[in-house]
Write a protein that holds these residues in place. Sequence first.
Motif, PDB file in Angstrom:
ATOM      1  N   GLY A 187       0.708  -1.118  -0.033  1.00 21.53           N
ATOM      2  CA  GLY A 187      -0.070  -0.162   0.026  1.00 21.53           C
ATOM      3  C   GLY A 187       0.811   1.381  -0.110  1.00 21.53           C
ATOM      4  N   VAL A 188       0.204   2.360  -0.279  1.00 21.64           N
ATOM      5  CA  VAL A 188       0.912   3.656  -0.616  1.00 21.64           C
ATOM      6  C   VAL A 188       1.481   3.847   0.878  1.00 21.64           C
ATOM      7  N   ARG A 189       0.729   3.961   1.796  1.00 18.89           N
ATOM      8  CA  ARG A 189       1.244   4.254   3.287  1.00 18.89           C
ATOM      9  C   ARG A 189       2.760   3.568   3.717  1.00 18.89           C
ATOM     10  N   ALA A 190       2.897   2.536   3.214  1.00 12.78           N
ATOM     11  CA  ALA A 190       4.284   2.012   3.461  1.00 12.78           C
ATOM     12  C   ALA A 190       5.439   2.708   2.879  1.00 12.78           C
ATOM     13  N   LEU A 191       4.960   3.672   2.058  1.00 19.24           N
ATOM     14  CA  LEU A 191       6.294   4.636   1.595  1.00 19.24           C
ATOM     15  C   LEU A 191       6.540   5.854   3.092  1.00 19.24           C
ATOM     16  N   TRP A 192       5.695   5.710   3.720  1.00 19.18           N
ATOM     17  CA  TRP A 192       5.840   6.624   5.030  1.00 19.18           C
ATOM     18  C   TRP A 192       6.073   5.736   5.967  1.00 19.18           C
ATOM     19  N   LYS A 193       6.487   4.678   5.896  1.00 16.91           N
ATOM     20  CA  LYS A 193       6.890   3.896   7.045  1.00 16.91           C
ATOM     21  C   LYS A 193       8.147   4.369   7.929  1.00 16.91           C
ATOM     22  N   GLY A 194       8.058   4.543   9.153  1.00 14.29           N
ATOM     23  CA  GLY A 194       9.121   5.224   9.841  1.00 14.29           C
ATOM     24  C   GLY A 194       9.010   6.589   9.859  1.00 14.29           C
ATOM     25  N   LEU A 195       7.969   7.265   9.530  1.00 16.55           N
ATOM     26  CA  LEU A 195       8.008   8.578   9.398  1.00 16.55           C
ATOM     27  C   LEU A 195       8.126   9.366  10.749  1.00 16.55           C
ATOM     28  N   THR A 196       7.531   8.664  11.718  1.00 19.07           N
ATOM     29  CA  THR A 196       7.591   9.444  13.023  1.00 19.07           C
ATOM     30  C   THR A 196       9.059   9.452  13.426  1.00 19.07           C
TER      31      THR A 196
END
Length: 363
Positions: free
Chosen positions: A66-75
């Motif tokens: 999914g697209v959200r996986a590209l922001w994994k680790g954002l925090t």
Amino acid sequence: MSGTSERKPLQPAHPAVKSIAGSIGGAAEACCLQPIDVIKTRLQLDHIGKYKGIWHCGETIIKEEGVRALWKGLTPFAVHLTLKYALRMGTNAMYQSLLRDENGDLSNIRRASAGFAAGITEALVVVTPFEVVKIKLQQQKGTSKELLRYRGPVHCAMTVAKEEGLRGLWAGATPTVMRNGTNQMCLFWAKNNFDGSSPPTAPLLGPLLGASAGLITTEDAVRLQLLQPFSMVTLTSSASALPQLAGLLWGKHEGDGMQLSPLQSMGSGFSAACLGPVCTGPFDVIKTRLMAQERSEGPAKYRGLWHALNTIPREEGLRALWKGLLPRLMRIPPGQAIVWAVSDQITGYFERRAVEAQGGVNV
């Protein structure tokens, strides 16, 4: 600027101002460029050639996770960048103040030394533990939280500390120190010289123009009038204008009260950030491999910096030490463009106010 005008004292922004400006710029960078960092990490951890390149890696992640996986680790990445840039800009300013001569000037060697020291400081205090957590989160594959080993950054940090001890959060510290120290040495030196070299007559950037700055002719100076619409400095055909040409882009010097536009800051920040990733590629790959090792699953494959430096080229070829270079070049220079566009506006405002309080701007 006349040749007889008296030079006013430079007024560099206070380290606290630079620290705050850096933290705001870091938060902006994290939100914009996190997907490229995820792709870079996946490519560096790809031992079997699953991904055929940057675009294929991105498409595969989106398709499978999914697209959200590209922001994994954002925090942890956003907090990491905010703290990192606050520490980097603030400590660099402090080291610079310690290295200035009695006239307040800073040679290029001392400027590079201050950048190297700031890079070491940020690597040990902020970068290493945050990147350990970020990389362990980014290397997880899948969409089901129940199947993921780490549920989030805090859980990841606590798990690493419990299973490997606090030292586990500083895995890969040596290559991180080497990478960040070299990166910041290159960055602060290059950014200053792209804006306007210090001292102004130093011919350090001449080769980038095709000839030593000391050899640029009056005719060349007239041709460089093309830069005038974008520059704070007026170039003329007189010989007195030649010293200004040592500044490759804008003729600005730190603390002179000139405030670059965001586009000018983005131009010099982007250009200055291209050197570091090429020089530090092997350190970045080794750092990622060391941090990604799960010691709870058995003996670590890489025992340290030098063991990894020997093992990776032997097993995967020399080019493997520069895996992820293209996404680094896609992430770091644009990231620095964003950071400097924000931070230069803040520091420039305070520098200009300080110089105006002293009786005018150094133009």
